[in-house]
Design a protein around this motif. Sequence first.
Motif, PDB file in Angstrom:
ATOM      1  N   SER A 240      11.395  12.364 -29.380  1.00 54.48           N
ATOM      2  CA  SER A 240      10.846  10.787 -30.692  1.00 54.48           C
ATOM      3  C   SER A 240       9.551  10.682 -30.757  1.00 54.48           C
ATOM      4  O   SER A 240       8.975  10.150 -31.757  1.00 54.48           O
ATOM      5  N   HIS A 241       8.454  10.825 -29.198  1.00 57.26           N
ATOM      6  CA  HIS A 241       7.425  10.411 -29.613  1.00 57.26           C
ATOM      7  C   HIS A 241       6.539  11.612 -29.548  1.00 57.26           C
ATOM      8  O   HIS A 241       6.326  12.227 -27.871  1.00 57.26           O
ATOM      9  N   ALA A 368       5.501   3.106 -38.498  1.00 56.77           N
ATOM     10  CA  ALA A 368       5.166   4.870 -37.707  1.00 56.77           C
ATOM     11  C   ALA A 368       6.296   5.579 -37.972  1.00 56.77           C
ATOM     12  O   ALA A 368       6.832   6.667 -38.684  1.00 56.77           O
ATOM     13  N   TYR A 369       7.757   4.576 -36.989  1.00 47.28           N
ATOM     14  CA  TYR A 369       9.295   5.568 -37.600  1.00 47.28           C
ATOM     15  C   TYR A 369       9.199   5.565 -39.078  1.00 47.28           C
ATOM     16  O   TYR A 369      10.269   6.686 -39.157  1.00 47.28           O
ATOM     17  N   SER A 372       7.555   9.039 -41.275  1.00 47.93           N
ATOM     18  CA  SER A 372       7.731  10.134 -40.899  1.00 47.93           C
ATOM     19  C   SER A 372       9.445  10.776 -40.092  1.00 47.93           C
ATOM     20  O   SER A 372       9.289   9.859 -39.201  1.00 47.93           O
ATOM     21  N   LEU A 374      10.964  12.559 -36.990  1.00 44.95           N
ATOM     22  CA  LEU A 374      10.837  12.330 -35.937  1.00 44.95           C
ATOM     23  C   LEU A 374      10.752  13.664 -35.161  1.00 44.95           C
ATOM     24  O   LEU A 374      11.558  14.266 -35.404  1.00 44.95           O
ATOM     25  N   VAL A 376       7.679  11.367 -33.996  1.00 43.33           N
ATOM     26  CA  VAL A 376       6.663  10.319 -34.349  1.00 43.33           C
ATOM     27  C   VAL A 376       5.153  10.663 -33.503  1.00 43.33           C
ATOM     28  O   VAL A 376       5.313  11.251 -32.229  1.00 43.33           O
TER      29      VAL A 376
END
Length: 555
Positions: A240-241, A368-369, A372, A374, A376
């Motif tokens: 996810s990040h 931010a989610y 865009s 995942l 992010v």
Amino acid sequence: MAAPGAAATDLEVVRGKRAALFFAAVAIVLGLPLWWKTTETYRAPLPYSQISGLNALQLRLMVPVTVVFTRDSVPLDDQEKLPFTVVHEREIPLKYKMKIKCRFQKAYRRALDHEEEALSLGSVQEAEPMLAEPQEQAEGSLTVYVISEHSPLLPQDMMSYIGPKRTAVVRGIMHREAFNIIGRRIIQVAQAMSLTEDVLAAALADHLPEDKWSSDKRRPLKSSLGYEITFSLLNPDPKSHDVHWDIEGAVRRYVQPFLNALSAVGNFSVDSQILYYAVLGVNPRFDPASSSYYLAAHSLPHVINPVESRLGSSAASLYPVLNFLLYVPELAHSPLYIQDKDGAPVATNAFHSPRWGGIMVYNVDPNAYSASELPVRVEVDMVRVMEVFLAQLRLLFGIAQPQVPPKCLFSGPKSEGLMTWELDRLLWARSVENLATATTTLTSLAQLLGKINNIVIKDDVASEVYRAVAAVQKAAEELASGHLASAFVATQEAVTSSERAFFDPSLLHLLYFPDDQKFAIYIPLFLPMAVPILLSLVKIFLETRKSWKKPEKTD
């Protein structure tokens, strides 16, 4: 024919007695001393009396203070008395066997022409660059400038000023007791910039009783020749990040100047790492009111142990390791906040553990989610992160905000994050801590060697002990003379030599060699030789005694 046979028999008896006596004499006069000398435990002499005298050591910490008076700072009659020296000494009330006294030696003098010009400016910020001397002041020394009572150098509601260097400014007064009043103000400022009871109590935290210094305030790291600092980025949810951090640039811009200022304390090494799928080990709780997750204060101690097993930085390190963790929570537990004991969110969203390091939770912007897919991309704000880590680093080294006197203008640290007199105060504290550690180590070693007689004391161990005792005595003399830099170096040598002697492997060679093993070795060696000699001596004694009691024939 019988007479020669009897004479020969008597001669053999006499010869046997002489042989037995000779063997007994050789065994007693030569054999026993030789065996005793070759099998004794070698113990080099140690300065036991000097080590016992260290417990009654009275430590005097002298702070040289130069007090500079401008023209209108005190009455004219008092200015004519300059220069002179005043000594102020007080004992630090600590429950410790080593008596510690703080001595402020104030040297009063008049201001020079360039100092008068600088102190006549409109603000203290303008005057400070002009007051800088060509060569730096000695470590541990202070310079206090006494200005006019109505000088515009300070705001009118301020009575004193503490700068980033080893300088301070105090307002004067036109009073017949001017020197006494100003002297008390100078002592307040000097104590805030050098030695206080809290600073020394923190340095001696391991040597003081619990009631004197509570465990939650044991923040300072123990003194060491070096420290290792590790910055770790924990990304438990890389799906996810996609986290990016400029740790090299942040260390170069923010951390390295601070460590360069601390270079007198020890050597530093810095490294960084990124750990994926590394979780905190504590399940955060959900707060429906704010739609966020939080970590309560009572659960924070349980966060460190699961994470520490993943770090792997302290296993092979010779020096203390400081861990600074930046944790980006997984998407399922975002946003995540840290609460204090009262249940309120911590402003920095971070906490630190004494003598271990600190952890900061870095939440991703919720917008931010939606912008865009995942994973992010997350760009870490290193300025905000390093502000927190540098504040934690100051706390870990025991560099706290001073208790400034009332109506005192306080100047914060410059770009390196450390004021010069804060470094001096840290050196004072580390010097006292090193002396306490070296004294305790030497005393424990002397007690151990005095109780257990079969411990070998080699010459190199004895030389380390002598070197440590001499370094402790030298450090005490340097501290009493106000030479802080050389005193700190001597205390480091004292700790190094004392611990090198205490942990020398040769001290354990014969420590576990009981007496029954000695008998098992020596009895088979000496018994076959000793029994015939003893029996011969007993027989000679009985025959001699019988011959003394036999009556002589008389015609």
